[in-house]
Design an enzyme around this catalytic site. Structure first.
Site, mmCIF file in Angstrom:
data_model
loop_
_atom_site.group_PDB
_atom_site.id
_atom_site.type_symbol
_atom_site.label_atom_id
_atom_site.label_comp_id
_atom_site.label_asym_id
_atom_site.label_seq_id
_atom_site.Cartn_x
_atom_site.Cartn_y
_atom_site.Cartn_z
ATOM 1 N N LYS A 25 0.817 -1.215 0.000
ATOM 2 C CA LYS A 25 0.000 0.000 0.000
ATOM 3 C C LYS A 25 0.853 1.269 0.000
ATOM 4 C CE LYS A 25 -4.221 -1.743 0.115
ATOM 5 N NZ LYS A 25 -5.126 -1.551 -1.040
ATOM 6 N N GLU A 31 -10.019 5.808 2.672
ATOM 7 C CA GLU A 31 -10.765 4.686 3.220
ATOM 8 C C GLU A 31 -9.762 3.606 3.603
ATOM 9 O OE1 GLU A 31 -10.017 4.891 0.078
ATOM 10 O OE2 GLU A 31 -9.357 2.853 -0.393
ATOM 11 N N SER A 71 1.810 -9.590 -0.677
ATOM 12 C CA SER A 71 1.477 -8.160 -0.674
ATOM 13 C C SER A 71 1.645 -7.500 0.687
ATOM 14 C CB SER A 71 0.053 -7.960 -1.181
ATOM 15 O OG SER A 71 -0.845 -8.731 -0.413
#
Lengths: 394, 258
Positions: free
Chosen positions: A85, A107, A374
């Site tokens: 991210k 969000e 990830s």
């Protein structure tokens, strides 16, 4: 028809109030994306702050144990804040700063994107507010505190199912409220154009590095790249530079939850149909009247009823395959990778590991598979313990 | 080309109330439509409930949930409109979200709308860039596809106005629907920009809850739209809301005509 189409998907289905904001963002992005100074600053933050490039690790024990293709792990879990991210957040916050924005909103589902946004906002001295479903605040209490520690204000969202989709809706509402000084750091390759393109470009560093690293280690491209898919940002990042290499299979692993034949699932491409929601045309889990389905997955980060428009296009074209992995399979894979390689993956990433465990044994020893890890799984440990019946709370 | 919506503004300043279909139930929705017509409503906006109404504030979000939790569908709403058309000829426009129309089938939705006697459609998540896919079909079935302009629209107003039909919905403030104590936008300038491009009525909505606010907005335009303030009355009185809503509509209509 508007800009930002991926085949029939994408577009800009948002209230008029936000239109000039997304047009301004597109203009700014087009100005900076090829700007040498911007890219130099981006590269420096990637390398010096986020810890890039992330490693491409040969998983020797997993390879031997599964007895088929060679398995490599792309270690996005080793990035600062523990997930992919941060790549997108650094890019978008840098862009927002250039645009003169002083406040960012975002969000978050599992909290990874919220934590990454709060982190970069702290670094860049920006005001930060995070919207998170009340159910997810409960599931990921530690991440809520982490965001507060980083100076962000966290708003629990109680509308609808009180999960990721409601957090997205609420952040969009907040953006219509205050636009002038505020940038919405959308966390996935979704929403209205230009977000799916911007987020993909910032995440594409994953496949760019993967390609260089595998060519260096093996002198050839992989046979398959696997990644988990919610909105699809880590997957598109892992796929992007291989899209034109047709011999590389691209496999997205959706969250089946309790199974795609149940209502408790979040596997959009396996159960959804074409629709328009959250600013884009794409596939969505919905009923026959277009009401968005209350989806479910053990993984808060994959618990979303839609998928990014570029994935929808890759699906239509048959360029990428999308499989569904159940909670049970993901939890097994979570434990498997922890024990075989000493790497605790995020429960999201464990969905990709689970599919690798199915296909690797069927492949030959001279083939190569890369799994995109990830994120790291520390955030999930308490939830997995509870899943296994142990009474542990954070 | 459906002119019934545009014609509704010819009698003077228009008052346009909004209700969510099926809140508290469809029988009450029918009674509300008839009562609001009699109380002076010039056009009525009918919300088709959607699970995730991103342009709405909490009041209308909750009305959507109340309606959906009873299992009300788009087909039920078409049937309700067909029945109510035997009692009233007030222009009716649907207000819903793109996915409700898209998943139903755009052509099927517009055809049914026309067949039951609807006059227009508002989709707040379909801006000018995306409207062709919906507006062309709406036009084929004589449904006015109503466009919105916002305080942030600026130079976009020209293009939006040029292609507008029915009336132009002027969003009074930033943010989502819901009552506000102050509206600070220069509505007059927005309306002037529209009129410079096309002779089409402009009605102001978002945030209006009192007769004096409605008058202030209608004075700068051709009418006022009120949603949340009415939906609050429906929430408070449930099935008994009809006389209270009718009284409110009368006060608002009297207010803007004063």
């Amino acid at each position: 028809m508007s800009n930002g189409r991926f085949g029939q998907h994408g577009g800009q289905y948002i209230p008029e109030t936000l239109m000039n904001a997304v047009l301004e963002l597109e203009e700014a992005y087009n100005k900076y994306k090829d700007d040498p100074t911007f890219n130099q600053e981006l590269q420096e933050l990637f390398n010096e702050y986020a810890g890039r490039p992330s490693r491409l690790y040969y998983a020797k024990h997993m390879t031997e144990d599964l007895g088929g293709a060679k398995v490599y792990l792309k270690r996005e879990d080793l990035n600062h804040t523990g997930a992919h991210k941060i790549n997108n957040v650094i890019g978008q916050c840098l862009l927002a700063q250039k645009m003169g924005k002083t406040r960012v909103i975002a969000e978050t589902g599992a909290g990874q994107h919220g934590v990454a946004t709060a982190t970069v906002a702290a670094l860049m001295g920006m005001e930060c507010e995070i919207f998170m479903g009340a159910v997810d605040c409960e599931r990921q209490a530690l991440n809520v505190y982490r965001m507060k520690l980083l100076g962000a204000k966290v708003h629990p969202v109680t509308s609808g199912t009180a999960t990721l989709k409601d957090a997205v809706s609420e952040t969009m509402r907040e953006w219509t409220n205050r636009i002038d000084d505020t940038h919405y750091v959308l966390g996935s390759v979704m929403g209205p154009h230009p977000f799916p393109t911007i987020v993909r470009d910032f995440q594409a560093v994953i496949s760019k590095e993967m390609k260089e690293q595998i060519l260096e280690k093996e002198g050839r491209l992989p046979d398959a790249v696997l990644a988990c898919v919610g909105g699809g940002s880590n997957a598109i990042g892992a796929f992007y530079h291989f899209i034109n290499d047709k011999e590389v299979r691209l496999i997205g692993c959706e969250a089946a939850g309790r199974g795609i034949d149940t209502k408790e699932t979040a596997a959009t491409l396996n159960t959804g149909k074409l629709g328009i929601f959250h600013g884009m045309k794409s596939y969505f889990c919905q009923d026959e009247y277009g009401q968005i389905a209350p989806v479910y997955s053990i993984s808060a980060g994959l618990d979303y009823p839609g998928i990014g428009p570029e994935h929808a296009m890759l699906y239509d074209e048959g360029r990428a395959e999308y499989v569904a992995i159940t909670d049970d399979e993901a939890v097994d894979a979570f434990e498997y990778l922890s024990k075989t390689e000493g790497i605790i993956p995020a429960i999201e990433s464990a969905h990709a590991v689970a599919h690798a465990m199915k296909i690797v044994p069927t492949m030959s020893k001279d083939q190569i598979v890369i799994i995109n890890i990830s994120g790291r799984g520390d955030k999930d440990v308490a939830a997995i313990a509870r899943y296994r019946g142990e009474d542990i709370h954070e | 080309m459906n002119n019934r919506v545009t014609d509704a503004f010819k009698k003077g300043k228009a008052f346009i109330p909004f209700i969510t279909c099926g809140d508290p139930d469809l029988e009450t929705t029918k009674e509300l439509i008839v009562a609001m017509d009699q109380a002076g409503a010039d056009v009525i906006e009918l919300g088709i409930p959607f699970s995730d109404p991103t342009a709405e504030g909490p009041v209308i979000q909750e009305a959507n949930i109340r309606a959906l939790s009873q299992g009300i569908t788009t087909d039920d709403i078409f049937a309700m409109v067909k029945e109510v058309r035997q009692q009233t000829q007030v222009p009716l426009v649907f207000m819903t979200y793109a996915n409700v129309v898209y998943s139903y089938g755009i052509e099927r939705f517009m055809k049914n709308s026309r067949d039951v006697g609807m006059d227009g459609l508002i989709l707040p998540d379909v801006p000018h860039e995306e409207k062709a896919e919906f507006a062309q079909v709406a036009d084929d079935f004589d449904i006015a596809f109503i466009s919105l302009i916002a305080p942030t629209s600026k130079e976009r107003i020209r293009q939006i106005a040029k292609d507008a039909e029915g009336f132009v919905y002027c969003v009074s403030s930033l943010g989502v629907t819901g009552t506000r104590s102050d509206i600070t936008t220069d509505i007059k300038s927005m309306v002037d920009l529209v009129k410079a491009e096309k002779d089409i009525p402009c009605a102001v909505g978002f945030g209006i809850s009192t007769p004096s606010q409605a008058k202030q907005m209608a004075d700068q335009s051709d009418g006022a739209i009120v949603g949340s303030a009415i939906v609050k009355i429906c929430a408070k009185y449930g099935k008994d809301c009809v006389p209270y809503v009718a009284q409110f509509v009368k006060e608002m209509k009297d207010g803007i005509c004063a």
